[in-house]
Scaffold this active site. Structure first.
Site, PDB file in Angstrom:
ATOM      1  N   HIS A 147       0.835  -1.207   0.000  1.00 34.48           N
ATOM      2  CA  HIS A 147       0.000   0.000   0.000  1.00 34.48           C
ATOM      3  C   HIS A 147       0.872   1.260   0.000  1.00 34.48           C
ATOM      4  CE1 HIS A 147      -3.161  -2.795   1.332  1.00 34.48           C
ATOM      5  NE2 HIS A 147      -4.004  -1.905   0.845  1.00 34.48           N
ATOM      6  N   LYS A 151      -0.437   4.815   4.609  1.00 35.37           N
ATOM      7  CA  LYS A 151      -1.370   3.900   5.291  1.00 35.37           C
ATOM      8  C   LYS A 151      -0.920   3.689   6.737  1.00 35.37           C
ATOM      9  CE  LYS A 151      -3.837  -0.499   4.894  1.00 35.37           C
ATOM     10  NZ  LYS A 151      -5.105   0.113   5.348  1.00 35.37           N
TER      11      LYS A 151
HETATM   12  N1  LIG Z   1     -12.610  -1.030   2.720  1.00 34.52           N
HETATM   13  C1  LIG Z   1     -12.015  -0.491   1.668  1.00 34.52           C
HETATM   14  O1  LIG Z   1     -12.315  -0.842   0.496  1.00 34.52           O
HETATM   15  C2  LIG Z   1     -10.998   0.590   1.879  1.00 34.52           C
HETATM   16  C3  LIG Z   1     -10.701   0.965   3.154  1.00 34.52           C
HETATM   17  N2  LIG Z   1      -9.835   2.003   3.379  1.00 34.52           N
HETATM   18  C4  LIG Z   1      -9.683   2.410   4.769  1.00 34.52           C
HETATM   19  O2  LIG Z   1     -10.357   3.658   4.934  1.00 34.52           O
HETATM   20  C5  LIG Z   1      -9.742   4.403   5.971  1.00 34.52           C
HETATM   21  C6  LIG Z   1      -9.400   5.803   5.474  1.00 34.52           C
HETATM   22  O3  LIG Z   1      -8.414   5.709   4.468  1.00 34.52           O
HETATM   23  P1  LIG Z   1      -7.889   7.002   3.720  1.00 34.52           P
HETATM   24  O4  LIG Z   1      -9.015   7.750   3.112  1.00 34.52           O
HETATM   25  O5  LIG Z   1      -6.773   6.566   2.859  1.00 34.52           O
HETATM   26  O6  LIG Z   1      -7.291   7.814   4.947  1.00 34.52           O
HETATM   27  P2  LIG Z   1      -7.091   9.389   5.076  1.00 34.52           P
HETATM   28  O7  LIG Z   1      -6.155   9.587   6.215  1.00 34.52           O
HETATM   29  O8  LIG Z   1      -6.772   9.994   3.757  1.00 34.52           O
HETATM   30  O9  LIG Z   1      -8.530   9.913   5.473  1.00 34.52           O
HETATM   31  C7  LIG Z   1      -9.138   9.579   6.679  1.00 34.52           C
HETATM   32  C8  LIG Z   1     -10.006  10.746   7.083  1.00 34.52           C
HETATM   33  O10 LIG Z   1     -10.737  10.373   8.227  1.00 34.52           O
HETATM   34  C9  LIG Z   1     -10.823  11.458   9.118  1.00 34.52           C
HETATM   35  N3  LIG Z   1     -10.647  11.020  10.515  1.00 34.52           N
HETATM   36  C10 LIG Z   1     -11.476  11.297  11.507  1.00 34.52           C
HETATM   37  N4  LIG Z   1     -11.086  10.748  12.635  1.00 34.52           N
HETATM   38  C11 LIG Z   1      -9.978  10.082  12.370  1.00 34.52           C
HETATM   39  C12 LIG Z   1      -9.142   9.285  13.167  1.00 34.52           C
HETATM   40  N5  LIG Z   1      -9.356   9.078  14.483  1.00 34.52           N
HETATM   41  N6  LIG Z   1      -8.095   8.713  12.562  1.00 34.52           N
HETATM   42  C13 LIG Z   1      -7.874   8.928  11.256  1.00 34.52           C
HETATM   43  N7  LIG Z   1      -8.634   9.695  10.472  1.00 34.52           N
HETATM   44  C14 LIG Z   1      -9.697  10.244  11.026  1.00 34.52           C
HETATM   45  C15 LIG Z   1      -9.743  12.425   8.712  1.00 34.52           C
HETATM   46  O11 LIG Z   1     -10.392  13.616   8.372  1.00 34.52           O
HETATM   47  P3  LIG Z   1     -10.711  14.694   9.448  1.00 34.52           P
HETATM   48  O12 LIG Z   1      -9.653  14.604  10.503  1.00 34.52           O
HETATM   49  O13 LIG Z   1     -10.689  15.976   8.715  1.00 34.52           O
HETATM   50  O14 LIG Z   1     -12.091  14.348   9.954  1.00 34.52           O
HETATM   51  C16 LIG Z   1      -9.150  11.935   7.423  1.00 34.52           C
HETATM   52  O15 LIG Z   1      -9.261  12.873   6.396  1.00 34.52           O
HETATM   53  C17 LIG Z   1      -8.541   3.563   6.416  1.00 34.52           C
HETATM   54  O16 LIG Z   1      -8.913   2.806   7.538  1.00 34.52           O
HETATM   55  C18 LIG Z   1      -8.279   2.651   5.216  1.00 34.52           C
HETATM   56  O17 LIG Z   1      -7.617   1.471   5.548  1.00 34.52           O
HETATM   57  C19 LIG Z   1      -9.228   2.659   2.367  1.00 34.52           C
HETATM   58  C20 LIG Z   1      -9.459   2.299   1.077  1.00 34.52           C
HETATM   59  C21 LIG Z   1     -10.379   1.232   0.723  1.00 34.52           C
HETATM   60  O1  LIG Z   2      -5.705   2.102   3.354  1.00 35.26           O
HETATM   61  C1  LIG Z   2      -5.911   1.788   2.164  1.00 35.26           C
HETATM   62  O2  LIG Z   2      -5.547   2.499   1.219  1.00 35.26           O
HETATM   63  C2  LIG Z   2      -6.644   0.549   1.908  1.00 35.26           C
HETATM   64  N1  LIG Z   2      -7.130  -0.098   2.938  1.00 35.26           N
HETATM   65  C3  LIG Z   2      -7.920  -1.274   2.906  1.00 35.26           C
HETATM   66  C4  LIG Z   2      -7.236  -2.356   3.715  1.00 35.26           C
HETATM   67  O3  LIG Z   2      -6.673  -2.058   4.776  1.00 35.26           O
HETATM   68  O4  LIG Z   2      -7.312  -3.518   3.319  1.00 35.26           O
HETATM   69  C5  LIG Z   2      -8.349  -1.684   1.529  1.00 35.26           C
HETATM   70  C6  LIG Z   2      -7.440  -1.303   0.408  1.00 35.26           C
HETATM   71  O5  LIG Z   2      -6.466  -2.270   0.240  1.00 35.26           O
HETATM   72  C7  LIG Z   2      -6.864   0.093   0.522  1.00 35.26           C
END
Ligand SMILES: NC(=O)C1=CN([C@@H]2O[C@H](COP(=O)(O)OP(=O)(O)OC[C@H]3O[C@@H](n4cnc5c(N)ncnc54)[C@H](OP(=O)(O)O)[C@@H]3O)[C@@H](O)[C@H]2O)C=CC1
Ligand SMILES: O=C(O)C1=N[C@H](C(=O)O)C[C@H](O)C1
Length: 268
Positions: A147, A151
């Site tokens: 990743h 991450k």
């Molecule tokens: N299931 C799937 O298909 C996928 C899952 N994911 C998961 O989604 C989640 C977010 O990923 P991603 O968008 O890359 O992450 P980012 O860090 O880019 O975004 C997360 C957002 O969540 C908000 N947030 C609020 N509270 C928290 C906290 N306690 N910890 C972290 N962030 C917080 C933050 O915005 P703010 O602080 O402004 O509120 C931040 O912008 C991860 O857990 C990732 O593994 C990612 C891709 C695909």
């Molecule tokens: O954090 C990510 O980017 C992603 N998180 C998910 C995971 O933890 O499996 C899904 C995807 O692979 C992207």
């Protein structure tokens, strides 16, 4: 009927993808989007303050909320949705056992759908793994996930799901081989990386997490025996595939009864 959604983590990587994907669909509309750093628009949607989430649920009454944030905030958003009677879709990974318990508690009030990966490709990979493991009983298994460098959690949520699939497939093989329940039970030993004197023991599963550049997400399950190996690999080319799956899930979940749902049900 148009399904209206609230989006959390709007300023995050996935939040932005979800808003972009929603703008391209006519079966969904965005009621509101929140972030802890509100102010600017994302994909033409005003980003409101996450502190006002409960009020926004009450005033907009969306059909579902789509959440990709962090483990702590995911639980807070889920319980607010449970109190407001709003369906909750989350792809947030890195949840503890207690976090999953809290999500399941919300599912006693409203429909909740959690998926560690919302891509159709990973759903197909999971089916392939569940077929390959019994077919190649006794083969060594190594799982590698790669990743982007931002991450937070490792191994990925998807890797943990695949490890559970492997354990389930292995115990179904043992079930056909033995009537003794103690022999059937038991998860594989998970060995995270290797260093120094680290020879492989039979039945262990090696788990490797790589973080580099802007890679959206790759997962490989390698099954290797003597003189042959099978490598099952999924590569996400962009986060759009995850956003599309999460929106499909929201549209599907919106009018369900309270309960715990799986992404595979959306794909059926
Ligand atoms: N299931 C799937 O298909 C996928 C899952 N994911 C998961 O989604 C989640 C977010 O990923 P991603 O968008 O890359 O992450 P980012 O860090 O880019 O975004 C997360 C957002 O969540 C908000 N947030 C609020 N509270 C928290 C906290 N306690 N910890 C972290 N962030 C917080 C933050 O915005 P703010 O602080 O402004 O509120 C931040 O912008 C991860 O857990 C990732 O593994 C990612 C891709 C695909
Ligand atoms: O954090 C990510 O980017 C992603 N998180 C998910 C995971 O933890 O499996 C899904 C995807 O692979 C992207």
């Amino acid at each position: 009927m148009t399904v209206s959604i609230g989006v959390t983590g709007a300023t995050g990587r996935m939040g932005g993808e979800v808003l972009a994907a929603a703008a391209d669909r006519d079966d969904l509309s965005v009621a509101f989007a929140v972030s802890r750093s509100p102010g600017d628009e994302v994909e033409g949607v005003a980003v409101e303050d996450a502190a006002d989430f409960a009020d926004l649920l009450a005033s907009n009454q969306p059909d579902a909320v789509v959440d990709f944030t962090g483990p702590a905030s995911c639980i807070e958003y889920a319980s607010a949705c449970a109190a407001a009677g709003v369906a909750f879709v989350t792809g947030t990974t890195g949840l503890s056992e207690g976090g999953f318990d809290a999500l399941r508690e919300a599912a006693s009030e409203v429909p909740v759908l959690y998926a560690s990966n919302f891509s159709r490709g990973i759903a197909a990979l999971r089916r392939a793994v569940r077929e390959a493991v019994p077919a190649l009983d006794g083969y060594d298994i190594e799982l590698t996930e790669t990743h982007h460098n931002a991450k937070r959690d490792a191994p990925s949520g998807t890797a943990l799901t695949l490890l559970d699939d492997i354990d389930e497939a292995r115990s179904s093989v043992r079930q056909t081989q033995s009537d003794d329940i103690d022999e059937v039970r038991g998860d594989s030993e998970r060995v995270h990386g290797r260093e120094g004197e680290a020879s492989r023991s039979e039945g262990e599963v090696g788990v490797h997490a790589r973080r580099a550049g802007d890679i959206a997400g790759e997962h490989e399950v390698l099954l290797a025996g003597n003189h042959e190996s099978l490598s099952l690999t999924h590569r996400a080319g962009s986060r759009g595939v995850f956003a599309a799956g999460a929106l499909d899930a929201a549209a599907w979940l919106a009018d369900r009864d309270a309960g715990w749902y799986d992404f595979t049900e959306v794909l059926e």
